[in-house]
Motif scaffolding. Structure first.
Motif, PDB file in Angstrom:
ATOM      1  N   UNK A 246      44.605  58.306  72.713  1.00 39.62           N
ATOM      2  CA  UNK A 246      45.294  57.518  73.747  1.00 39.62           C
ATOM      3  C   UNK A 246      44.955  56.034  73.612  1.00 39.62           C
ATOM      4  N   UNK A 247      43.664  55.741  73.316  1.00 43.02           N
ATOM      5  CA  UNK A 247      43.261  54.339  73.107  1.00 43.02           C
ATOM      6  C   UNK A 247      44.008  53.714  71.932  1.00 43.02           C
ATOM      7  N   UNK A 248      44.078  54.535  70.840  1.00 45.77           N
ATOM      8  CA  UNK A 248      44.790  54.039  69.658  1.00 45.77           C
ATOM      9  C   UNK A 248      46.274  53.805  69.961  1.00 45.77           C
ATOM     10  N   UNK A 249      46.856  54.730  70.785  1.00 44.51           N
ATOM     11  CA  UNK A 249      48.269  54.526  71.164  1.00 44.51           C
ATOM     12  C   UNK A 249      48.448  53.235  71.958  1.00 44.51           C
ATOM     13  N   UNK A 250      47.501  52.977  72.904  1.00 47.36           N
ATOM     14  CA  UNK A 250      47.565  51.712  73.666  1.00 47.36           C
ATOM     15  C   UNK A 250      47.459  50.515  72.734  1.00 47.36           C
ATOM     16  N   UNK A 251      46.517  50.588  71.768  1.00 47.62           N
ATOM     17  CA  UNK A 251      46.358  49.480  70.823  1.00 47.62           C
ATOM     18  C   UNK A 251      47.623  49.283  69.995  1.00 47.62           C
ATOM     19  N   UNK A 252      48.213  50.444  69.582  1.00 49.25           N
ATOM     20  CA  UNK A 252      49.460  50.348  68.803  1.00 49.25           C
ATOM     21  C   UNK A 252      50.572  49.691  69.622  1.00 49.25           C
ATOM     22  N   UNK A 253      50.632  50.056  70.938  1.00 47.07           N
ATOM     23  CA  UNK A 253      51.667  49.456  71.797  1.00 47.07           C
ATOM     24  C   UNK A 253      51.449  47.950  71.921  1.00 47.07           C
ATOM     25  N   UNK A 254      50.149  47.558  72.078  1.00 49.87           N
ATOM     26  CA  UNK A 254      49.843  46.118  72.155  1.00 49.87           C
ATOM     27  C   UNK A 254      50.268  45.417  70.871  1.00 49.87           C
ATOM     28  N   UNK A 255      49.919  46.099  69.722  1.00 47.41           N
ATOM     29  CA  UNK A 255      50.310  45.481  68.446  1.00 47.41           C
ATOM     30  C   UNK A 255      51.829  45.386  68.331  1.00 47.41           C
ATOM     31  N   UNK A 256      52.538  46.424  68.838  1.00 50.59           N
ATOM     32  CA  UNK A 256      54.003  46.407  68.787  1.00 50.59           C
ATOM     33  C   UNK A 256      54.555  45.255  69.641  1.00 50.59           C
ATOM     34  N   UNK A 257      53.943  45.095  70.864  1.00 46.51           N
ATOM     35  CA  UNK A 257      54.396  43.991  71.737  1.00 46.51           C
ATOM     36  C   UNK A 257      54.129  42.643  71.085  1.00 46.51           C
ATOM     37  N   UNK A 258      52.902  42.494  70.507  1.00 45.61           N
ATOM     38  CA  UNK A 258      52.570  41.230  69.827  1.00 45.61           C
ATOM     39  C   UNK A 258      53.508  40.990  68.652  1.00 45.61           C
TER      40      UNK A 258
END
Length: 392
Positions: free
Chosen positions: A61-73
């Protein structure tokens, strides 16, 4: 976090006690104990696996959140990159336009350089021409200096001649007054004492003689006045315009009363004038307004004096409701001895307005007139607000 449950191992079926043989009960219990121990171990392992799976789910779940942040960035970075690309394209377009302008300016510079080359050649030619003109101008200046010297001599001679002529006119006028006075005295006595003894022709002749003597007296007085204006000292005094107007009206009181005239002074201010000359100017203009009036209509004369601050002058106006005249005679009326009417219609020698113009010129000023037949006339005199004795 979602925890995925592990599949439960099937519990081995326990045989009913009634079915087990009695001699094998100990063996069976031992096997059952071992199976229970094995099952307990498996349960412990399952709990460990569940905990590991829970941790893995948390990490996932943490990795998914990080991936979402990276996607937004990355999305923001893509928008910024798109904006930068548009800016680069805009700068590229501007650069292309600037290059075209630069090319045009270079072409213009080449044209200007060619024109400058031609202009330099033309300038060199003009310089040569100027040198030629300068040499000619030196010669012309020498000639002009000679002509100016000659003009100064002629001016001095003319000034002396004018003074002599003025002196002659003044002295001649004074010498003519004595015989004229005697003619008037004797014709007057004939009209008083011997008029009844004369024939009709004699009466006509003596009346014409007396009228001519009066006209001659007026002419001589006007010549003396004109000569006095030319020869008089130009001493300027600052005074209230209305004071001079009151003096003029006092001198013309008899004519004003007999004509029933209305004299109106609308505006007044201080003026710098030669008092006697300006008094004569006002008397002549007001007298003309009284003289050249319409039959049956009392003269109405409006007098004003207004400073014109924009040019440093003072404007004096005398306007009447008289007979007026055609503007084609605008210049003629100021010429000496020029009259627009027969002397039998209106008295005068035709020198009054000549004196008015001369007085205006003696004050460094100008005179103008506007008139309409049967409507009236307006005389405007403009003189400097400040005068010096040697200004003119």
């Amino acid at each position: 976090m979602e925890i995925i449950p592990l599949p439960m191992a099937p519990t081995p079926a326990q045989p009913q006690s009634n079915d087990l043989p009695s001699d094998n009960s100990k063996s069976y219990q031992a096997a059952l104990f071992l199976a229970n121990q094995e099952l307990a171990l498996q349960l412990i392992e399952r709990e460990k696996r569940a905990e590991e799976l829970a941790l893995a789910n948390i990490e996932l779940d943490f990795q998914n959140c990080e991936k979402q942040k990276r996607a937004d960035e990355l999305a923001i970075a893509n928008i910024e990159l798109d904006f930068q690309n548009r800016e680069k394209q805009h700068r590229a377009d501007e650069l292309a336009t600037a290059n075209r302008h630069l090319e045009f300016q270079l072409e213009e510079k080449e044209l200007r350089a060619a024109e400058l080359l031609i202009a330099n050649k033309e300038l060199a030619f003009q310089n040569k021409e100027k040198e030629n003109r300068a040499r000619e101008l030196v010669i012309a200046n020498q000639e002009l200096a000679y002509q100016n010297a000659e003009k100064e001599k002629r001016a001095a001679e003319l000034l002396a001649a004018n003074r002599e002529l003025e002196s002659f006119a003044y002295i001649s006028s004074h010498h003519l007054q004595e015989p004229l006075r005697k003619i008037q005295i004797f014709t007057g006595r004939i009209l008083e004492d011997e008029y009844g003894n004369l024939s009709s022709k004699g009466k006509y002749y003596i009346e014409r003689t007396n009228l001519s003597a009066k006209h001659m007296r007026t002419l001589i007085d006007d010549i003396i006045s004109y000569s006095g204006i030319n020869a008089g000292e130009r001493k300027f005094i600052t005074t209230d315009f209305k004071i001079i107007v009151d003096q003029a009206l006092g001198l013309l009181q008899k004519e004003i009363e007999s004509s029933g005239a209305l004299i109106e002074v609308s505006d007044s201010c201080e003026i710098a004038v030669i008092p006697n000359q300006f008094l004569q100017l006002l008397c002549n203009l007001i007298s003309n307004s009284l003289k050249f009036c319409k039959l049956g209509i009392p003269p109405h004369v409006v007098i004003s004096c207004i400073p014109e601050t924009h040019n440093g002058f003072v404007r004096i106006s005398i306007e009447d409701n008289g007979i007026g005249f055609s503007m084609e005679f605008k210049e003629k009326i100021f010429e000496i001895f020029q009259k627009l009417h027969e002397k039998t219609e209106y008295e005068g020698a035709g020198i009054g307005l000549t004196i008015v113009k001369k007085v205006a010129e003696n004050h460094g000023g100008t005179i103008d007139v506007q008139s309409k037949v049967s409507i009236g006339s307006r005389f405007d005199i403009c003189i400097p607000a400040v005068q010096t004795p040697t200004a003119y």
